[in-house]
Design a protein around this motif. Structure first.
Motif, PDB file in Angstrom:
ATOM      1  N   ALA A   1       0.828  -1.211   0.000  1.00  0.00           N
ATOM      2  CA  ALA A   1       0.000   0.000   0.000  1.00  0.00           C
ATOM      3  C   ALA A   1       0.866   1.266   0.000  1.00  0.00           C
ATOM      4  O   ALA A   1       0.587   2.215  -0.748  1.00  0.00           O
ATOM      5  CB  ALA A   1      -0.928   0.003   1.203  1.00  0.00           C
ATOM      6  N   LEU A   2       1.920   1.285   0.814  1.00  0.00           N
ATOM      7  CA  LEU A   2       2.780   2.468   0.853  1.00  0.00           C
ATOM      8  C   LEU A   2       3.532   2.669  -0.455  1.00  0.00           C
ATOM      9  O   LEU A   2       3.629   3.798  -0.949  1.00  0.00           O
ATOM     10  CB  LEU A   2       3.776   2.355   2.005  1.00  0.00           C
ATOM     11  CG  LEU A   2       3.239   2.724   3.370  1.00  0.00           C
ATOM     12  CD1 LEU A   2       4.293   2.499   4.440  1.00  0.00           C
ATOM     13  CD2 LEU A   2       2.783   4.155   3.394  1.00  0.00           C
ATOM     14  N   VAL A   3       4.042   1.598  -1.024  1.00  0.00           N
ATOM     15  CA  VAL A   3       4.740   1.717  -2.301  1.00  0.00           C
ATOM     16  C   VAL A   3       3.766   2.159  -3.392  1.00  0.00           C
ATOM     17  O   VAL A   3       4.102   2.990  -4.239  1.00  0.00           O
ATOM     18  CB  VAL A   3       5.434   0.388  -2.662  1.00  0.00           C
ATOM     19  CG1 VAL A   3       5.943   0.397  -4.088  1.00  0.00           C
ATOM     20  CG2 VAL A   3       6.577   0.114  -1.709  1.00  0.00           C
ATOM     21  N   GLY A   4       2.549   1.641  -3.368  1.00  0.00           N
ATOM     22  CA  GLY A   4       1.538   2.046  -4.344  1.00  0.00           C
ATOM     23  C   GLY A   4       1.174   3.517  -4.211  1.00  0.00           C
ATOM     24  O   GLY A   4       1.056   4.230  -5.218  1.00  0.00           O
ATOM     25  N   LEU A   5       0.996   3.990  -2.991  1.00  0.00           N
ATOM     26  CA  LEU A   5       0.675   5.405  -2.781  1.00  0.00           C
ATOM     27  C   LEU A   5       1.812   6.311  -3.233  1.00  0.00           C
ATOM     28  O   LEU A   5       1.585   7.341  -3.876  1.00  0.00           O
ATOM     29  CB  LEU A   5       0.383   5.665  -1.303  1.00  0.00           C
ATOM     30  CG  LEU A   5      -1.035   5.432  -0.834  1.00  0.00           C
ATOM     31  CD1 LEU A   5      -1.118   5.593   0.683  1.00  0.00           C
ATOM     32  CD2 LEU A   5      -1.994   6.369  -1.513  1.00  0.00           C
ATOM     33  N   PHE A   6       3.034   5.925  -2.903  1.00  0.00           N
ATOM     34  CA  PHE A   6       4.171   6.747  -3.315  1.00  0.00           C
ATOM     35  C   PHE A   6       4.297   6.766  -4.837  1.00  0.00           C
ATOM     36  O   PHE A   6       4.580   7.803  -5.432  1.00  0.00           O
ATOM     37  CB  PHE A   6       5.455   6.218  -2.671  1.00  0.00           C
ATOM     38  CG  PHE A   6       6.601   7.173  -2.778  1.00  0.00           C
ATOM     39  CD1 PHE A   6       6.698   8.243  -1.905  1.00  0.00           C
ATOM     40  CD2 PHE A   6       7.572   7.013  -3.743  1.00  0.00           C
ATOM     41  CE1 PHE A   6       7.747   9.145  -2.004  1.00  0.00           C
ATOM     42  CE2 PHE A   6       8.623   7.897  -3.845  1.00  0.00           C
ATOM     43  CZ  PHE A   6       8.719   8.965  -2.978  1.00  0.00           C
ATOM     44  N   THR A   7       4.044   5.618  -5.468  1.00  0.00           N
ATOM     45  CA  THR A   7       4.093   5.544  -6.922  1.00  0.00           C
ATOM     46  C   THR A   7       3.021   6.424  -7.555  1.00  0.00           C
ATOM     47  O   THR A   7       3.280   7.118  -8.551  1.00  0.00           O
ATOM     48  CB  THR A   7       3.927   4.088  -7.385  1.00  0.00           C
ATOM     49  OG1 THR A   7       4.952   3.304  -6.787  1.00  0.00           O
ATOM     50  CG2 THR A   7       4.010   3.968  -8.885  1.00  0.00           C
ATOM     51  N   LEU A   8       1.829   6.412  -6.993  1.00  0.00           N
ATOM     52  CA  LEU A   8       0.773   7.290  -7.498  1.00  0.00           C
ATOM     53  C   LEU A   8       1.158   8.761  -7.361  1.00  0.00           C
ATOM     54  O   LEU A   8       0.836   9.579  -8.224  1.00  0.00           O
ATOM     55  CB  LEU A   8      -0.539   7.021  -6.767  1.00  0.00           C
ATOM     56  CG  LEU A   8      -1.290   5.769  -7.180  1.00  0.00           C
ATOM     57  CD1 LEU A   8      -2.510   5.576  -6.279  1.00  0.00           C
ATOM     58  CD2 LEU A   8      -1.716   5.856  -8.624  1.00  0.00           C
ATOM     59  N   GLY A   9       1.831   9.109  -6.276  1.00  0.00           N
ATOM     60  CA  GLY A   9       2.288  10.482  -6.108  1.00  0.00           C
ATOM     61  C   GLY A   9       3.313  10.874  -7.153  1.00  0.00           C
ATOM     62  O   GLY A   9       3.253  11.961  -7.725  1.00  0.00           O
ATOM     63  N   ILE A  10       4.252   9.985  -7.431  1.00  0.00           N
ATOM     64  CA  ILE A  10       5.261  10.261  -8.454  1.00  0.00           C
ATOM     65  C   ILE A  10       4.613  10.393  -9.828  1.00  0.00           C
ATOM     66  O   ILE A  10       4.932  11.300 -10.607  1.00  0.00           O
ATOM     67  CB  ILE A  10       6.331   9.155  -8.464  1.00  0.00           C
ATOM     68  CG1 ILE A  10       7.110   9.143  -7.161  1.00  0.00           C
ATOM     69  CG2 ILE A  10       7.267   9.289  -9.653  1.00  0.00           C
ATOM     70  CD1 ILE A  10       7.975  10.340  -6.937  1.00  0.00           C
ATOM     71  N   VAL A  11       3.680   9.493 -10.138  1.00  0.00           N
ATOM     72  CA  VAL A  11       2.994   9.551 -11.435  1.00  0.00           C
ATOM     73  C   VAL A  11       2.176  10.831 -11.541  1.00  0.00           C
ATOM     74  O   VAL A  11       2.148  11.483 -12.593  1.00  0.00           O
ATOM     75  CB  VAL A  11       2.105   8.305 -11.635  1.00  0.00           C
ATOM     76  CG1 VAL A  11       1.179   8.470 -12.817  1.00  0.00           C
ATOM     77  CG2 VAL A  11       2.970   7.072 -11.807  1.00  0.00           C
ATOM     78  N   GLY A  12       1.526  11.221 -10.460  1.00  0.00           N
ATOM     79  CA  GLY A  12       0.751  12.461 -10.474  1.00  0.00           C
ATOM     80  C   GLY A  12       1.603  13.684 -10.733  1.00  0.00           C
ATOM     81  O   GLY A  12       1.216  14.579 -11.481  1.00  0.00           O
ATOM     82  N   LEU A  13       2.778  13.723 -10.121  1.00  0.00           N
ATOM     83  CA  LEU A  13       3.670  14.861 -10.371  1.00  0.00           C
ATOM     84  C   LEU A  13       4.230  14.846 -11.781  1.00  0.00           C
ATOM     85  O   LEU A  13       4.443  15.902 -12.377  1.00  0.00           O
ATOM     86  CB  LEU A  13       4.813  14.866  -9.354  1.00  0.00           C
ATOM     87  CG  LEU A  13       4.447  15.308  -7.944  1.00  0.00           C
ATOM     88  CD1 LEU A  13       5.677  15.279  -7.050  1.00  0.00           C
ATOM     89  CD2 LEU A  13       3.821  16.678  -7.935  1.00  0.00           C
ATOM     90  N   SER A  14       4.462  13.668 -12.323  1.00  0.00           N
ATOM     91  CA  SER A  14       4.977  13.610 -13.695  1.00  0.00           C
ATOM     92  C   SER A  14       3.896  13.960 -14.711  1.00  0.00           C
ATOM     93  O   SER A  14       4.204  14.471 -15.788  1.00  0.00           O
ATOM     94  CB  SER A  14       5.561  12.235 -13.991  1.00  0.00           C
ATOM     95  OG  SER A  14       4.551  11.263 -14.027  1.00  0.00           O
TER      96      SER A  14
END
Length: 73
Positions: free
Chosen positions: A21-34
């Motif tokens: 869950a934490l890795v998924g949330l962090f990945t979504l944050g990175i994708v959102g910023l990109s």
């Protein structure tokens, strides 16, 4: 020495789910910023993607802070 296998499996399961869950949330944050720059070039609203990315990062930080709280308490 007796090992409580049910408790060990429970801790393993919760740790696995929390990690994913934490890795998924962090990945979504990175994708959102990109996607922020892509959204602004298309004429879309970059505010929504940036807000969502920062919300993901805030949830990650809250989960880490809660984990540290559980360890210290």
């Amino acid at each position: 020495m007796k090992i409580d296998w049910a408790a060990l499996a429970s801790v393993f399961g919760v740790s696995l789910i929390a990690t994913v869950a934490l890795v998924g949330l962090f990945t979504l944050g990175i994708v959102g910023l990109s996607k922020r720059e892509e959204a602004s070039t298309r004429g879309g609203s970059a505010v929504l993607t940036t807000t969502g990315a920062y919300a993901c990062f805030a949830l990650c930080a809250a989960a880490v802070a809660y984990g540290i709280f559980l360890i210290v308490a």
